[in-house]
Design a protein around this motif. Structure first.
Motif, PDB file in Angstrom:
ATOM      1  N   PRO A 112       0.796  -1.230   0.000  1.00  9.25           N
ATOM      2  CA  PRO A 112       0.000   0.000   0.000  1.00  9.25           C
ATOM      3  C   PRO A 112       0.827   1.278   0.000  1.00  9.25           C
ATOM      4  N   SER A 113       1.933   1.290   0.731  1.00 11.57           N
ATOM      5  CA  SER A 113       2.715   2.529   0.802  1.00 11.57           C
ATOM      6  C   SER A 113       3.345   2.860  -0.550  1.00 11.57           C
ATOM      7  N   ILE A 114       3.790   1.832  -1.264  1.00 14.32           N
ATOM      8  CA  ILE A 114       4.378   2.056  -2.587  1.00 14.32           C
ATOM      9  C   ILE A 114       3.284   2.439  -3.573  1.00 14.32           C
ATOM     10  N   ALA A 115       2.147   1.763  -3.489  1.00 12.77           N
ATOM     11  CA  ALA A 115       1.027   2.111  -4.368  1.00 12.77           C
ATOM     12  C   ALA A 115       0.622   3.568  -4.177  1.00 12.77           C
ATOM     13  N   ALA A 116       0.667   4.049  -2.932  1.00 14.32           N
ATOM     14  CA  ALA A 116       0.302   5.444  -2.659  1.00 14.32           C
ATOM     15  C   ALA A 116       1.293   6.402  -3.320  1.00 14.32           C
ATOM     16  N   GLN A 117       2.582   6.038  -3.315  1.00 15.81           N
ATOM     17  CA  GLN A 117       3.580   6.887  -3.950  1.00 15.81           C
ATOM     18  C   GLN A 117       3.379   6.950  -5.460  1.00 15.81           C
ATOM     19  N   LEU A 118       2.799   5.899  -6.008  1.00 15.23           N
ATOM     20  CA  LEU A 118       2.589   5.833  -7.456  1.00 15.23           C
ATOM     21  C   LEU A 118       1.204   6.322  -7.867  1.00 15.23           C
ATOM     22  N   ASP A 119       0.436   6.817  -6.930  1.00 10.66           N
ATOM     23  CA  ASP A 119      -0.900   7.322  -7.239  1.00 10.66           C
ATOM     24  C   ASP A 119      -0.807   8.488  -8.220  1.00 10.66           C
ATOM     25  N   GLY A 120      -1.584   8.401  -9.280  1.00 18.00           N
ATOM     26  CA  GLY A 120      -1.612   9.476 -10.267  1.00 18.00           C
ATOM     27  C   GLY A 120      -0.466   9.489 -11.250  1.00 18.00           C
ATOM     28  N   VAL A 121       0.374   8.442 -11.250  1.00 19.36           N
ATOM     29  CA  VAL A 121       1.516   8.415 -12.157  1.00 19.36           C
ATOM     30  C   VAL A 121       1.056   8.301 -13.605  1.00 19.36           C
ATOM     31  N   GLU A 122       1.684   9.090 -14.451  1.00 16.54           N
ATOM     32  CA  GLU A 122       1.543   8.977 -15.896  1.00 16.54           C
ATOM     33  C   GLU A 122       2.871   8.485 -16.450  1.00 16.54           C
ATOM     34  N   ILE A 123       2.823   7.498 -17.347  1.00  8.00           N
ATOM     35  CA  ILE A 123       4.072   6.958 -17.909  1.00  8.00           C
ATOM     36  C   ILE A 123       4.810   8.085 -18.616  1.00  8.00           C
ATOM     37  N   PRO A 124       6.070   8.329 -18.256  1.00 12.79           N
ATOM     38  CA  PRO A 124       6.804   9.456 -18.833  1.00 12.79           C
ATOM     39  C   PRO A 124       6.994   9.327 -20.346  1.00 12.79           C
ATOM     40  N   VAL A 125       6.927  10.459 -21.009  1.00 12.81           N
ATOM     41  CA  VAL A 125       7.207  10.549 -22.441  1.00 12.81           C
ATOM     42  C   VAL A 125       8.325  11.576 -22.628  1.00 12.81           C
ATOM     43  N   PRO A 126       9.508  11.170 -23.078  1.00 18.57           N
ATOM     44  CA  PRO A 126      10.623  12.110 -23.216  1.00 18.57           C
ATOM     45  C   PRO A 126      10.349  13.189 -24.260  1.00 18.57           C
ATOM     46  N   ASP A 127      10.970  14.332 -24.051  1.00 19.22           N
ATOM     47  CA  ASP A 127      10.905  15.414 -25.032  1.00 19.22           C
ATOM     48  C   ASP A 127      11.941  15.239 -26.129  1.00 19.22           C
ATOM     49  N   VAL A 128      13.099  14.720 -25.761  1.00 21.06           N
ATOM     50  CA  VAL A 128      14.210  14.526 -26.695  1.00 21.06           C
ATOM     51  C   VAL A 128      14.704  13.089 -26.553  1.00 21.06           C
ATOM     52  N   VAL A 129      14.876  12.415 -27.680  1.00 27.53           N
ATOM     53  CA  VAL A 129      15.376  11.040 -27.688  1.00 27.53           C
ATOM     54  C   VAL A 129      16.627  10.988 -28.564  1.00 27.53           C
TER      55      VAL A 129
END
Length: 285
Positions: A112-129
């Motif tokens: 639960p504590s880790i799930a709470a830290q990940l609440d609302g996470v959006e998979i990152p999309v880089p600006d520059v690759v």
């Protein structure tokens, strides 16, 4: 926010103090811009990192990079959107796109504590690759980003600050901890022990004066040597037993006992079993 550790002029680390699932985070400054290395896990952890970096930058341009795509290193990147340019190598961008959602769910299942830290996470999309390497000019200071090829993950990246003799390795290197092998067939088999050895041997040849590991205390080049030596012994002991025809469960048990006997003070004993499984899979090439 944890008190920063100053490594050189305009080069600091926000140390993890050996806290579980907390990475070392780098802040590297030049005359015109500042680069942040890794974000911490989720928005709640990344917000104080951005706050620190913004204060450190004092109006300079901000850049962000991550050493690899795993949630504890990269899944706070959304907090930097609109504040920093996020750049990574192509293999890591593909990891984020194709493996990110699976890792998000896996980490949420750790408690639960880790799930709470990940609440609302959006998979990152880089600006520059970038493809294989990228030199970032911060103004009077160059920082070199380089894809190492498959090792701990498919998209590992090292970040070097040549004028300070400093190398950020992500989870290619840890201090006081068994190497993290995310070998989870059939979901993820990107980690490669044999390639990892080759990558670390190449980093040793660069002879950095200072190494910032993914987790654990900052050290010198001996951190690279420790990882190489551990992986060599792990591979050799695993393959010797496989060549002798021992069953997998016996190989895992014997190698685990041997590794713990040699490094009784190291954390992360659970990663020995997955490392042995990985090397068994790589035994036949």
């Amino acid at each position: 926010m944890t008190t920063e550790e100053v490594l050189a002029d305009e080069l600091v680390v926000l140390p993890n103090r050996n806290a579980e699932l907390v990475p070392n985070i780098g802040i590297i400054g030049g005359r015109d811009a500042v680069l942040v290395v890794d974000t911490g896990m989720g928005p709640r952890n990344a917000e104080p990192v951005l706050e620190f970096a913004t204060g450190f930058a004092r109006g300079r341009e901000l850049f962000l990079t991550t050493t690899h795509f795993h949630p504890d290193h990269a899944f706070g990147a959304q907090v930097f959107r609109g504040h920093a340019t996020y750049l990574v190598n192509r293999a890591q961008a593909e990891d984020l796109a194709h493996r990110g959602a699976g890792y998000l769910e896996m980490f949420r299942g750790l408690g639960p504590s880790i799930a709470a830290q990940l609440d609302g996470v959006e998979i990152p999309v880089p600006d520059v690759v970038y493809e294989h390497g990228h030199t970032l000019d911060l103004g009077g200071r160059e920082v070199r980003l380089r894809a190492t090829g498959r090792a701990h993950s498919a998209g590992d990246q090292v970040v070097t600050v040549p004028d300070a003799g400093t190398m950020f390795t992500g989870d290619l290197v840890e201090t006081g901890q068994f190497a993290i092998f995310p070998w989870f067939p059939p979901h993820d088999v990107a980690v490669s022990g044999t390639r990892w050895i080759g990558v670390v041997e190449g980093l040793i040849e660069e002879a950095p004066a200072r190494v910032v590991p993914g987790h654990g205390d900052v050290g010198g080049g001996e951190l690279l040597t420790e990882v190489r030596d551990y992986l060599h012994v792990l591979r050799d002991e695993t393959w010797r037993r496989r060549d002798a025809g021992l069953p997998d469960d016996q190989i895992v048990a014997e190698v685990r006992e041997l590794m713990i006997t040699r490094r009784p003070d190291w954390r992360g004993r659970e990663w020995i079993d997955t490392a042995v499984a990985c090397f068994l899979a790589e035994h036949s090439g």
